[in-house]
Design an enzyme around this catalytic site. Structure first.
Site, mmCIF file in Angstrom:
data_model
loop_
_atom_site.group_PDB
_atom_site.id
_atom_site.type_symbol
_atom_site.label_atom_id
_atom_site.label_comp_id
_atom_site.label_asym_id
_atom_site.label_seq_id
_atom_site.Cartn_x
_atom_site.Cartn_y
_atom_site.Cartn_z
ATOM 1 N N GLU A 36 0.827 -1.207 0.000
ATOM 2 C CA GLU A 36 0.000 0.000 0.000
ATOM 3 C C GLU A 36 0.865 1.262 0.000
ATOM 4 O O GLU A 36 0.557 2.232 -0.680
ATOM 5 C CB GLU A 36 -0.949 0.014 1.203
ATOM 6 C CG GLU A 36 -2.079 -0.995 1.111
ATOM 7 C CD GLU A 36 -2.986 -0.785 -0.096
ATOM 8 O OE1 GLU A 36 -3.037 0.339 -0.611
ATOM 9 O OE2 GLU A 36 -3.615 -1.768 -0.542
ATOM 10 N N TYR A 119 -6.972 5.789 4.632
ATOM 11 C CA TYR A 119 -7.041 4.838 3.524
ATOM 12 C C TYR A 119 -6.195 3.595 3.811
ATOM 13 O O TYR A 119 -6.677 2.458 3.725
ATOM 14 C CB TYR A 119 -6.585 5.492 2.201
ATOM 15 C CG TYR A 119 -6.238 4.430 1.217
ATOM 16 C CD1 TYR A 119 -7.249 3.667 0.635
ATOM 17 C CD2 TYR A 119 -4.910 4.098 0.937
ATOM 18 C CE1 TYR A 119 -6.950 2.621 -0.220
ATOM 19 C CE2 TYR A 119 -4.600 3.049 0.088
ATOM 20 C CZ TYR A 119 -5.630 2.316 -0.484
ATOM 21 O OH TYR A 119 -5.331 1.270 -1.291
ATOM 22 N N ASP A 137 -9.198 4.766 -1.983
ATOM 23 C CA ASP A 137 -8.133 5.413 -2.752
ATOM 24 C C ASP A 137 -8.778 6.264 -3.854
ATOM 25 O O ASP A 137 -10.013 6.341 -3.944
ATOM 26 C CB ASP A 137 -7.153 4.369 -3.320
ATOM 27 C CG ASP A 137 -7.765 3.519 -4.416
ATOM 28 O OD1 ASP A 137 -8.987 3.607 -4.645
ATOM 29 O OD2 ASP A 137 -7.008 2.749 -5.047
#
Ligand code: SF4
Length: 344
Positions: A36, A119, A137
Site C-alpha cells: 500500500e 485509507y 483510494d
C-alpha cells in the site's frame, strides 16, 4: 441501492478481470502494508519491482526496523516521495518499540502509526483481517462519485467524510476485503478517468457491471465526475549543483552533503548546492554541465549540475568526501541519479 445485486455484479466482474498481484494472495498485514505504501503515487508495474525488492530484503517488520535508514532510502531510490520511505522505516521501528510484531491488528493502532492515514489503515484491516473498514483510494472516490452522482470535490477532510459516509452505505460487511479489492480494481481498470475505451472508442459504461445502479451514468454526468478543485500553482525553484571531482591514488573522489532540512528529499544526499531565487546562475564557461527540469507534487525544479575537475576538493562546511564508486551506498534523489548518468 440494491446491495445484493451490486455485490453479485461486482464480484463476478472481479473474478473475470482481477489482476494477479502478489499482495493479493497474502493475508500478511506487513506485506499488505508495504504494498500500500509503495503503490501510493506509483504505477502498479513499477511498484511491483519495489515490492519484490523490499519483501526479499526485509521479509518482516523486525528486519526492516533493524536496517539502516540509508539502506531503506537506497532501496527506495527512483520511486520519489521519499517521505514514504522514511515513514516506512519509522513505522517499522514504532511497531517494534511497542512490541506489536508481527503487525498490529486493531484499526486504531494501525492508524496511529507514522505515514498511515485512513485509507491505508482501512486497506490493511480489510485485506489482512477482513474487518469492515472501507479503503478509499482515488479510484474508489471516482467510482463512488459516479455511482451516487456526487459533485462535491473530495479535497478537504470534510468533503472526504461525505464520501466516507457514501462508501459505508455500500460496504459489504460480510466480505469487506473482497468488496474493497473489487471496487478498487473496477476504478483502476474499468471506471477510469476517461470513460472512452482507447481501443474501441466505446463508452465503458455500456459494459459496466454496475451500469443499472449508476446515477452518474443515468444522468449523463459520469465523465465530469469526480469534481476536483483546481491544483495550487507549482512553486519554481532553481538549484545550482557542483559535482567536484578530484583524483587521488587512481580513484575519483567527490563531495556530498546530507539534506537535513524539513524540505524535499529530507535525509537524502546531494552535491554542493547553491539555490537561487528567480533563475539559475549563468553556466561557468568551459565546464561540462547538464540542465534538468523536474516536477514534484508542489514544486517545479530547474537544476544545473556542473562537473568541476579539481586538484583538491574544496573544504566546504557540512560536506563529506566520498569515493565516486561508493556513491551508490548513499540515498540520492532521482534528479541526482539522472544528472550522474548524463554527466559521468
Ligand atoms: S456505469 Fe460508468 S460511471 Fe458508472 S460505475 Fe460503471 S463505468 Fe463507472
Amino acid at each position: 441501492m440494491n446491495l445484493t445485486y451490486l455485490y453479485d455484479q461486482l464480484y463476478r466482474w472481479w473474478e473475470c478481470h482481477r489482476r494477479e498481484l502478489p499482495w493479493r494472495d497474502t493475508r500478511d498485514a506487513y506485506r499488505i502494508w508495504l504494498s500500500e505504501i509503495i503503490l501510493q503515487q506509483t504505477r502498479v508495474q513499477q511498484g511491483l519491482d519495489y515490492y519484490m525488492r523490499f519483501t526479499s530484503r526485509f521479509p518482516d517488520v523486525d528486519s526492516l526496523a533493524a536496517a539502516d535508514e540509508q539502506e531503506v532510502l537506497r532501496l527506495w531510490q527512483g520511486l520519489g516521495y521519499y517521505s514514504r520511505a522514511r515513514n516506512l522505516y519509522k513505522c517499522a521501528q514504532t511497531i517494534v518499540e511497542r512490541g506489536w510484531q508481527p503487525f498490529p491488528t486493531r484499526y486504531e493502532d494501525i492508524r496511529s502509526l507514522p505515514g498511515i492515514g485512513d485509507y491505508t489503515a482501512g486497506a490493511i484491516t480489510a485485506f489482512a483481517y477482513d474487518q469492515p473498514y472501507p479503503a478509499m483510494d482515488g479510484n474508489v472516490y471516482r467510482v463512488v462519485a459516479r455511482l451516487f452522482d456526487c459533485d462535491i470535490p473530495f479535497d478537504t477532510t470534510q468533503d472526504k467524510r461525505h464520501f466516507h459516509e457514501l462508501i459505508l452505505r455500500l460496504l459489504d460487511h460480510e466480505h469487506p476485503g473482497l468488496f474493497n479489492a473489487a471496487i478498487m480494481e473496477l476504478g483502476a481498470l474499468h471506471c477510469t478517468p476517461s470513460l472512452a475505451d482507447p481501443e474501441t472508442g466505446d463508452v465503458r459504461c455500456t459494459s459496466c457491471p454496475l451500469q443499472t445502479l449508476c446515477l452518474g451514468y443515468q444522468h449523463g454526468t459520469a465523465e465530469l465526475l469526480p469534481v476536483r478543485k483546481p491544483r495550487p500553482k507549482l512553486r519554481d525553484r532553481y538549484l545550482n549543483y557542483t559535482i567536484y571531482l578530484a583524483e587521488q591514488d587512481g580513484q575519483r573522489y567527490t563531495l556530498i552533503r546530507q539534506r537535513t532540512e524539513r524540505d524535499i528529499w529530507q535525509h537524502l544526499w546531494e552535491f554542493p548546492l547553491v539555490e537561487t531565487q528567480n533563475a539559475l546562475l549563468p553556466p561557468t564557461p568551459g565546464v561540462p554541465s547538464v540542465e534538468l527540469k523536474h516536477i514534484l507534487s508542489h514544486q517545479r525544479l530547474y537544476a544545473r549540475f556542473e562537473k568541476q575537475t579539481v586538484r583538491e576538493l574544496p573544504a566546504l562546511e557540512g560536506t563529506r568526501r566520498v569515493a565516486l564508486r561508493d556513491l551508490d551506498e548513499y540515498g540520492l534523489s532521482r534528479l541526482t541519479l539522472i544528472a550522474l548518468e548524463r554527466l559521468l
